[in-house]
Design a protein around this motif. Structure first.
Motif, PDB file in Angstrom:
ATOM      1  N   ALA A 231       0.743  -1.242  -0.427  1.00  0.00           N
ATOM      2  CA  ALA A 231      -0.111  -0.176  -0.549  1.00  0.00           C
ATOM      3  C   ALA A 231       0.551   0.955   0.796  1.00  0.00           C
ATOM      4  N   THR A 232       0.908   2.190  -0.675  1.00  0.00           N
ATOM      5  CA  THR A 232       1.238   3.696  -0.795  1.00  0.00           C
ATOM      6  C   THR A 232       0.113   4.449   0.591  1.00  0.00           C
ATOM      7  N   THR A 233      -0.118   4.495   1.432  1.00  0.00           N
ATOM      8  CA  THR A 233      -1.420   4.896   1.954  1.00  0.00           C
ATOM      9  C   THR A 233      -0.371   4.316   3.610  1.00  0.00           C
ATOM     10  N   PRO A 234       0.213   4.715   4.028  1.00  0.00           N
ATOM     11  CA  PRO A 234       0.443   4.531   6.344  1.00  0.00           C
ATOM     12  C   PRO A 234      -0.842   4.070   6.966  1.00  0.00           C
ATOM     13  N   ILE A 235      -0.143   2.816   7.015  1.00  0.00           N
ATOM     14  CA  ILE A 235      -1.669   2.036   7.910  1.00  0.00           C
ATOM     15  C   ILE A 235      -1.017   1.648   8.744  1.00  0.00           C
ATOM     16  N   VAL A 236      -1.997   1.485  10.235  1.00  0.00           N
ATOM     17  CA  VAL A 236      -1.898   1.457  11.784  1.00  0.00           C
ATOM     18  C   VAL A 236      -2.504   0.386  11.850  1.00  0.00           C
ATOM     19  N   SER A 237      -2.375  -0.420  12.888  1.00  0.00           N
ATOM     20  CA  SER A 237      -2.546  -1.968  12.881  1.00  0.00           C
ATOM     21  C   SER A 237      -2.966  -1.102  14.488  1.00  0.00           C
ATOM     22  N   ALA A 238      -4.298  -1.347  14.548  1.00  0.00           N
ATOM     23  CA  ALA A 238      -4.760  -1.163  16.179  1.00  0.00           C
ATOM     24  C   ALA A 238      -5.914  -2.670  16.208  1.00  0.00           C
ATOM     25  N   ILE A 239      -5.759  -3.412  16.515  1.00  0.00           N
ATOM     26  CA  ILE A 239      -6.203  -4.897  16.780  1.00  0.00           C
ATOM     27  C   ILE A 239      -6.580  -5.563  18.426  1.00  0.00           C
ATOM     28  N   GLY A 240      -5.519  -4.653  19.163  1.00  0.00           N
ATOM     29  CA  GLY A 240      -6.533  -4.120  20.547  1.00  0.00           C
ATOM     30  C   GLY A 240      -6.121  -5.383  21.562  1.00  0.00           C
ATOM     31  N   HIS A 241      -5.240  -5.814  21.164  1.00  0.00           N
ATOM     32  CA  HIS A 241      -4.404  -6.911  22.519  1.00  0.00           C
ATOM     33  C   HIS A 241      -2.828  -7.177  21.695  1.00  0.00           C
ATOM     34  N   GLU A 242      -2.354  -7.159  23.338  1.00  0.00           N
ATOM     35  CA  GLU A 242      -1.173  -7.554  23.641  1.00  0.00           C
ATOM     36  C   GLU A 242      -0.295  -8.622  23.263  1.00  0.00           C
ATOM     37  N   ASN A 243      -1.632 -10.277  24.040  1.00  0.00           N
ATOM     38  CA  ASN A 243      -0.830 -11.445  23.564  1.00  0.00           C
ATOM     39  C   ASN A 243      -1.196 -11.801  22.537  1.00  0.00           C
ATOM     40  N   ASP A 244      -0.372 -12.935  21.368  1.00  0.00           N
ATOM     41  CA  ASP A 244      -0.659 -13.521  20.376  1.00  0.00           C
ATOM     42  C   ASP A 244      -0.210 -12.530  19.152  1.00  0.00           C
ATOM     43  N   ARG A 245       0.559 -11.434  19.455  1.00  0.00           N
ATOM     44  CA  ARG A 245       0.227 -10.795  18.302  1.00  0.00           C
ATOM     45  C   ARG A 245       0.693 -11.035  16.803  1.00  0.00           C
ATOM     46  N   PRO A 246      -0.660 -10.513  15.859  1.00  0.00           N
ATOM     47  CA  PRO A 246      -0.949 -11.115  14.420  1.00  0.00           C
ATOM     48  C   PRO A 246       0.346 -10.691  14.148  1.00  0.00           C
ATOM     49  N   LEU A 247       0.581 -11.250  12.830  1.00  0.00           N
ATOM     50  CA  LEU A 247       1.713 -10.639  12.134  1.00  0.00           C
ATOM     51  C   LEU A 247       1.188  -9.298  10.989  1.00  0.00           C
ATOM     52  N   LEU A 248       0.187  -8.587  11.090  1.00  0.00           N
ATOM     53  CA  LEU A 248       0.062  -7.194  10.529  1.00  0.00           C
ATOM     54  C   LEU A 248       0.544  -6.191  11.519  1.00  0.00           C
ATOM     55  N   ASP A 249       0.712  -6.510  12.800  1.00  0.00           N
ATOM     56  CA  ASP A 249       1.799  -5.874  13.431  1.00  0.00           C
ATOM     57  C   ASP A 249       2.794  -5.455  12.791  1.00  0.00           C
ATOM     58  N   ASP A 250       3.398  -6.308  12.758  1.00  0.00           N
ATOM     59  CA  ASP A 250       5.439  -5.961  12.025  1.00  0.00           C
ATOM     60  C   ASP A 250       4.387  -5.610  10.532  1.00  0.00           C
ATOM     61  N   VAL A 251       4.294  -6.049   9.873  1.00  0.00           N
ATOM     62  CA  VAL A 251       4.612  -5.256   8.568  1.00  0.00           C
ATOM     63  C   VAL A 251       3.421  -4.318   8.393  1.00  0.00           C
ATOM     64  N   ALA A 252       2.565  -3.413   9.673  1.00  0.00           N
ATOM     65  CA  ALA A 252       2.010  -2.090   9.367  1.00  0.00           C
ATOM     66  C   ALA A 252       3.369  -0.939   9.552  1.00  0.00           C
ATOM     67  N   ASP A 253       2.407  -0.121   8.891  1.00  0.00           N
ATOM     68  CA  ASP A 253       3.996   1.328   9.476  1.00  0.00           C
ATOM     69  C   ASP A 253       4.031   1.718  10.568  1.00  0.00           C
ATOM     70  N   LEU A 254       2.600   1.182  11.926  1.00  0.00           N
ATOM     71  CA  LEU A 254       2.757   1.658  13.188  1.00  0.00           C
ATOM     72  C   LEU A 254       1.759   1.151  13.867  1.00  0.00           C
ATOM     73  N   ARG A 255       1.917   0.408  15.088  1.00  0.00           N
ATOM     74  CA  ARG A 255       1.005  -0.762  16.076  1.00  0.00           C
ATOM     75  C   ARG A 255       0.476   0.231  17.302  1.00  0.00           C
ATOM     76  N   ALA A 256      -0.481   0.471  17.050  1.00  0.00           N
ATOM     77  CA  ALA A 256      -0.855   0.953  18.019  1.00  0.00           C
ATOM     78  C   ALA A 256      -1.504  -0.223  19.401  1.00  0.00           C
TER      79      ALA A 256
END
Length: 407
Positions: A231-256
């Motif tokens: 994607a060309t638009t910055p993406i924020v991952s806000a899945i709302g968890h602490e354990n068992d983090r999905p891989l989206l947190d690592d690929v996104a431009d920012l993890r919330a």
């Protein structure tokens, strides 16, 4: 049936023999799979020493995983995990301990799935999709925020409410999608494509209100991860968890950490920004005031200097210097002339003392023959020869009457 007794009180086994017998008997068990709960997991210099407890009965065995084996095991293990292990029982006679040397390990039930996710994590990391250098910065104040979340979800409400509290004029474009189940990946991908195509969307938030590991599997799907990375638009991952983090947190431009945290990250706080502007204005006003006051003091100092208060003093001072220098020049010129005259007189006297006229003035005469040569030796003259005698004043014609050479 009576229990068989080996050895006698007079001929008992040695401890060494007992240990060898136990080691041989246990060694014949070979490799076996065993299931239990990890109650101890200690890593020491790359090797793991732990304990495995039966999940229904009060029974525990020790196990170890050598570093060479641990490097081949996929997935992360910790205390409290249920695991299936391929072990080889081994008895150590020297210490009298029984341990299970582990050859393979996997999580119970989710072991294969976790192993596949870990393999995908390593592959994407090797491709550079997790690198900080490829992360795109979020805009300071986005024109419009794209939000992908479940319909009527708490995550949607949290993002909208907290963002509007921080910046009342913020605009959103919300695209609803399934956030768990089989439809998660296709619906999120469709929403992402719509928001990516909107030129007014400056940042995209993918939000969900947490959940267990299986409910979050869609956010570790490789198709979704590669779409987010492309994607060309910055993406924020806000899945709302602490354990068992999905891989989206690592690929996104920012993890919330939560949807509320995402709202705080994508828009500034208007109150904080107004306060910063007020502080900046006050600092600028103070610096300008200090600068003007400092320059006014310098100007006043210039005005009070004699050169500006009475400018003619500069001309007068320079006139005095010119007169002093002129007098000095006249004095030095006179000295040079006097010294030159004295030197000229000295040279004149020296020249006069060295001239033939001075010798003639002292009473000497110059005698020349008729040929014009100077007579220096009487032996060269003959009687009757004509001579010219030059005196200090005038000349005489003379004739040699007789020559008297010096003996």
């Amino acid at each position: 049936m009576a229990e068989r007794i080996t050895g006698t009180p007079d001929e008992p086994w040695s401890v060494e023999r007992l240990g060898a017998e136990l080691k041989g008997y246990i060694g014949r068990l070979g490799h076996l799979w065993v299931e239990g709960e990890i109650t101890q997991w200690s890593n020491s210099r790359g090797n793991v020493f732990g304990k495995l407890k039966d999940v229904t009965a009060d029974a525990t065995v020790s196990f170890n995983v050598w570093s060479s084996t641990l490097s081949r095991i996929e997935g992360d293990f910790k205390q409290g995990d249920r695991a299936v292990m391929l072990v080889k029982p081994d008895y150590w006679p020297r210490a009298g301990t029984l341990s299970m040397v582990t050859q393979q390990m996997r999580h119970v039930g989710l072991g294969d799935l976790l192993a596949r996710l870990e393999a995908l994590r390593r592959a994407l990391a090797e491709e550079g999709l997790f690198d900080a250098g490829r992360k795109r910065p979020l805009p300071f104040l986005p024109n419009r925020i794209g939000l992908i979340t479940g319909r009527d979800s708490d995550a949607e409400k949290d993002v909208l409410r907290n963002a509007q509290l921080r910046w009342p004029g913020v605009e959103f474009r919300v695209e609803h999608a399934a956030v768990q189940g089989d439809q998660t990946v296709p619906t999120v991908l469709a929403a992402l494509a719509l928001l990516e195509a909107d030129p007014e969307v400056d940042v995209i938030v993918i939000a969900r209100g947490g959940g267990d590991f299986q409910n979050l599997l869609g956010f570790s799907d490789e198709r979704l991860l590669r779409a987010v990375a492309a994607a060309t638009t910055p993406i924020v991952s806000a899945i709302g968890h602490e354990n068992d983090r999905p891989l989206l947190d690592d690929v996104a431009d920012l993890r919330a950490s939560t949807p509320t945290d995402a709202a705080k990250r994508v828009v500034p706080d208007v109150a904080e920004e107004l306060n910063r502007i007020a502080q900046a204005r006050a600092q600028l006003r103070a610096r300008v005031t200090q600068h003007v006051a400092r320059e006014a003091e310098r100007l006043e100092a210039f005005r009070t200097r004699p050169s500006l208060a009475r400018p003619e003093t500069i001309i007068e001072s320079l006139g005095d210097d010119l007169a002093r220098l002129t007098a000095r020049a006249d004095e030095l010129t006179g000295r040079v002339v006097d010294l030159g005259g004295q030197r000229l007189d000295h040279l004149r006297q020296t020249l006069r003392a060295l001239s033939p006229q001075a010798t003639l003035d002292r009473g000497y005469a110059v005698v020349q023959t008729a040929a014009g040569s100077v007579a220096r030796d009487a032996a060269t003259l003959t009687a009757g020869e004509a001579l010219l005698v030059t005196l200090a004043s005038g000349t005489l014609d003379a004739e040699v009457r007789a020559a008297h050479p010096q003996p």
